[in-house]
Write a protein that holds these residues in place. Structure first.
Motif, PDB file in Angstrom:
ATOM      1  N   GLU A  69     100.623  36.927  78.915  1.00  0.00           N
ATOM      2  CA  GLU A  69     100.242  35.526  79.134  1.00  0.00           C
ATOM      3  C   GLU A  69      99.671  34.907  77.859  1.00  0.00           C
ATOM      4  O   GLU A  69     100.016  33.778  77.507  1.00  0.00           O
ATOM      5  CB  GLU A  69      99.227  35.425  80.266  1.00  0.00           C
ATOM      6  CG  GLU A  69      99.822  35.643  81.634  1.00  0.00           C
ATOM      7  CD  GLU A  69      98.776  35.666  82.748  1.00  0.00           C
ATOM      8  OE1 GLU A  69      97.567  35.797  82.464  1.00  0.00           O
ATOM      9  OE2 GLU A  69      99.182  35.546  83.919  1.00  0.00           O
TER      10      GLU A  69
ATOM     11  N   PHE B 297     100.256  35.799  74.756  1.00  0.00           N
ATOM     12  CA  PHE B 297     101.348  35.646  73.791  1.00  0.00           C
ATOM     13  C   PHE B 297     102.132  34.364  74.066  1.00  0.00           C
ATOM     14  O   PHE B 297     102.373  33.563  73.166  1.00  0.00           O
ATOM     15  CB  PHE B 297     102.278  36.866  73.848  1.00  0.00           C
ATOM     16  CG  PHE B 297     103.535  36.693  73.051  1.00  0.00           C
ATOM     17  CD1 PHE B 297     103.535  36.881  71.684  1.00  0.00           C
ATOM     18  CD2 PHE B 297     104.723  36.317  73.678  1.00  0.00           C
ATOM     19  CE1 PHE B 297     104.696  36.708  70.941  1.00  0.00           C
ATOM     20  CE2 PHE B 297     105.886  36.140  72.952  1.00  0.00           C
ATOM     21  CZ  PHE B 297     105.879  36.344  71.572  1.00  0.00           C
ATOM     22  N   TYR B 298     102.534  34.164  75.333  1.00  0.00           N
ATOM     23  CA  TYR B 298     103.348  32.991  75.658  1.00  0.00           C
ATOM     24  C   TYR B 298     102.552  31.691  75.600  1.00  0.00           C
ATOM     25  O   TYR B 298     103.096  30.644  75.248  1.00  0.00           O
ATOM     26  CB  TYR B 298     104.055  33.162  77.004  1.00  0.00           C
ATOM     27  CG  TYR B 298     105.257  34.066  76.856  1.00  0.00           C
ATOM     28  CD1 TYR B 298     106.377  33.638  76.169  1.00  0.00           C
ATOM     29  CD2 TYR B 298     105.239  35.362  77.352  1.00  0.00           C
ATOM     30  CE1 TYR B 298     107.472  34.467  75.991  1.00  0.00           C
ATOM     31  CE2 TYR B 298     106.333  36.196  77.177  1.00  0.00           C
ATOM     32  CZ  TYR B 298     107.444  35.746  76.502  1.00  0.00           C
ATOM     33  OH  TYR B 298     108.524  36.569  76.318  1.00  0.00           O
TER      34      TYR B 298
ATOM     35  N   LYS C 247     100.105  31.105  73.421  1.00  0.00           N
ATOM     36  CA  LYS C 247     100.015  30.810  71.986  1.00  0.00           C
ATOM     37  C   LYS C 247     101.350  30.272  71.471  1.00  0.00           C
ATOM     38  O   LYS C 247     101.389  29.329  70.690  1.00  0.00           O
ATOM     39  CB  LYS C 247      99.610  32.071  71.220  1.00  0.00           C
ATOM     40  CG  LYS C 247      99.333  31.829  69.772  1.00  0.00           C
ATOM     41  CD  LYS C 247      98.759  33.063  69.107  1.00  0.00           C
ATOM     42  CE  LYS C 247      98.425  32.768  67.664  1.00  0.00           C
ATOM     43  NZ  LYS C 247      97.802  33.896  66.994  1.00  0.00           N
ATOM     44  N   LYS C 248     102.445  30.861  71.940  1.00  0.00           N
ATOM     45  CA  LYS C 248     103.776  30.410  71.524  1.00  0.00           C
ATOM     46  C   LYS C 248     104.006  28.962  71.973  1.00  0.00           C
ATOM     47  O   LYS C 248     104.488  28.132  71.201  1.00  0.00           O
ATOM     48  CB  LYS C 248     104.838  31.333  72.113  1.00  0.00           C
ATOM     49  CG  LYS C 248     106.243  30.990  71.703  1.00  0.00           C
ATOM     50  CD  LYS C 248     107.243  31.974  72.286  1.00  0.00           C
ATOM     51  CE  LYS C 248     108.647  31.566  71.895  1.00  0.00           C
ATOM     52  NZ  LYS C 248     109.665  32.424  72.462  1.00  0.00           N
ATOM     53  N   LYS C 249     103.647  28.658  73.212  1.00  0.00           N
ATOM     54  CA  LYS C 249     103.827  27.309  73.752  1.00  0.00           C
ATOM     55  C   LYS C 249     102.963  26.298  72.980  1.00  0.00           C
ATOM     56  O   LYS C 249     103.420  25.194  72.655  1.00  0.00           O
ATOM     57  CB  LYS C 249     103.472  27.283  75.249  1.00  0.00           C
ATOM     58  CG  LYS C 249     103.635  25.944  75.907  1.00  0.00           C
ATOM     59  CD  LYS C 249     105.081  25.543  75.999  1.00  0.00           C
ATOM     60  CE  LYS C 249     105.219  24.253  76.782  1.00  0.00           C
ATOM     61  NZ  LYS C 249     106.558  23.694  76.694  1.00  0.00           N
ATOM     62  N   GLN C 250     101.718  26.685  72.672  1.00  0.00           N
ATOM     63  CA  GLN C 250     100.834  25.802  71.908  1.00  0.00           C
ATOM     64  C   GLN C 250     101.414  25.521  70.524  1.00  0.00           C
ATOM     65  O   GLN C 250     101.397  24.383  70.055  1.00  0.00           O
ATOM     66  CB  GLN C 250      99.443  26.430  71.779  1.00  0.00           C
ATOM     67  CG  GLN C 250      98.662  26.435  73.067  1.00  0.00           C
ATOM     68  CD  GLN C 250      97.388  27.254  72.974  1.00  0.00           C
ATOM     69  OE1 GLN C 250      97.268  28.173  72.166  1.00  0.00           O
ATOM     70  NE2 GLN C 250      96.426  26.940  73.829  1.00  0.00           N
ATOM     71  N   SER C 251     101.935  26.544  69.884  1.00  0.00           N
ATOM     72  CA  SER C 251     102.521  26.386  68.557  1.00  0.00           C
ATOM     73  C   SER C 251     103.738  25.470  68.600  1.00  0.00           C
ATOM     74  O   SER C 251     103.895  24.584  67.749  1.00  0.00           O
ATOM     75  CB  SER C 251     102.910  27.759  68.006  1.00  0.00           C
ATOM     76  OG  SER C 251     103.516  27.630  66.754  1.00  0.00           O
ATOM     77  N   GLU C 252     104.595  25.663  69.595  1.00  0.00           N
ATOM     78  CA  GLU C 252     105.776  24.802  69.744  1.00  0.00           C
ATOM     79  C   GLU C 252     105.369  23.354  70.010  1.00  0.00           C
ATOM     80  O   GLU C 252     105.942  22.427  69.430  1.00  0.00           O
ATOM     81  CB  GLU C 252     106.660  25.312  70.880  1.00  0.00           C
ATOM     82  CG  GLU C 252     107.379  26.603  70.565  1.00  0.00           C
ATOM     83  CD  GLU C 252     108.063  27.218  71.776  1.00  0.00           C
ATOM     84  OE1 GLU C 252     107.928  26.673  72.904  1.00  0.00           O
ATOM     85  OE2 GLU C 252     108.713  28.262  71.602  1.00  0.00           O
ATOM     86  N   THR C 253     104.381  23.155  70.868  1.00  0.00           N
ATOM     87  CA  THR C 253     103.912  21.814  71.196  1.00  0.00           C
ATOM     88  C   THR C 253     103.334  21.134  69.958  1.00  0.00           C
ATOM     89  O   THR C 253     103.605  19.956  69.693  1.00  0.00           O
ATOM     90  CB  THR C 253     102.863  21.869  72.330  1.00  0.00           C
ATOM     91  OG1 THR C 253     103.450  22.508  73.460  1.00  0.00           O
ATOM     92  CG2 THR C 253     102.374  20.486  72.715  1.00  0.00           C
TER      93      THR C 253
ATOM     94  N   SER D 190     104.035  21.811  66.794  1.00  0.00           N
ATOM     95  CA  SER D 190     105.131  21.515  65.858  1.00  0.00           C
ATOM     96  C   SER D 190     105.877  20.253  66.271  1.00  0.00           C
ATOM     97  O   SER D 190     106.206  19.413  65.424  1.00  0.00           O
ATOM     98  CB  SER D 190     106.100  22.685  65.792  1.00  0.00           C
ATOM     99  OG  SER D 190     105.479  23.795  65.198  1.00  0.00           O
TER     100      SER D 190
END
Length: 152
Positions: A93, A95-96, A98-104, A106
């Motif tokens: 959870e 990991f995903y 953090k990934k979603k936050q980074s994509e948002t 960007s």
């Protein structure tokens, strides 16, 4: 050594709770003082025959066959199983998330850049910098070093 371990394994099959006691008596490596406890490890952390035997164990308390590696002969007992989604759910959870936050972030930066013309004034940044003067210099100037020659 193998024959001795085969007999110890037979004793352990009868009473798996004796593993720490027997490991302290018979083990010749650093885990002996901990009753043979190696702590948790992932599949690739141990040599291949050891990893295969350890990860073939399915039930808590289960005893492996005697296995041979370049370090000697071993018996493994499964003390705790951390495989599977439930045990790793929080890490997955995080990991995903953090990934979603980074994509948002960007996407938001791209959106803002599309709306405005952005210019970066390197000279102004150097002037405002709280860093030492040497850092503010042009990098090509910083690399010029004056070394006096030494007479031979």
């Amino acid at each position: 050594d193998r024959e001795k371990l085969e007999q110890i394994r037979k004793d352990l099959i009868k009473d798996p709770s004796r593993f720490p006691e027997l490991a302290k008596q018979h083990s010749t490596d650093g885990s002996a003082s901990r009753g043979g406890d190696l702590g948790p490890f992932s599949f690739g952390m141990m040599v291949q025959p050891f990893s295969r035997a350890a990860f073939a164990l399915k039930n808590k308390g289960e005893i492996s066959p005697v296995i041979e590696t370049q370090f000697g002969v071993h018996i493994i007992q499964l003390l705790e199983d951390r495989r599977g989604f439930e045990f790793n759910k929080a890490a997955v959870e995080a990991f995903y998330l953090k990934k979603k936050q980074s994509e948002t972030l960007s996407k938001e930066i791209e959106r803002l850049r599309a709306q405005k013309k952005i210019e970066i004034y390197e000279d102004a940044l150097r002037e405002m910098s709280p860093l030492p003067e040497i850092i503010k210099q042009d990098p090509s100037e910083t690399l010029k070093i004056n070394v006096p020659s030494i007479p031979q």
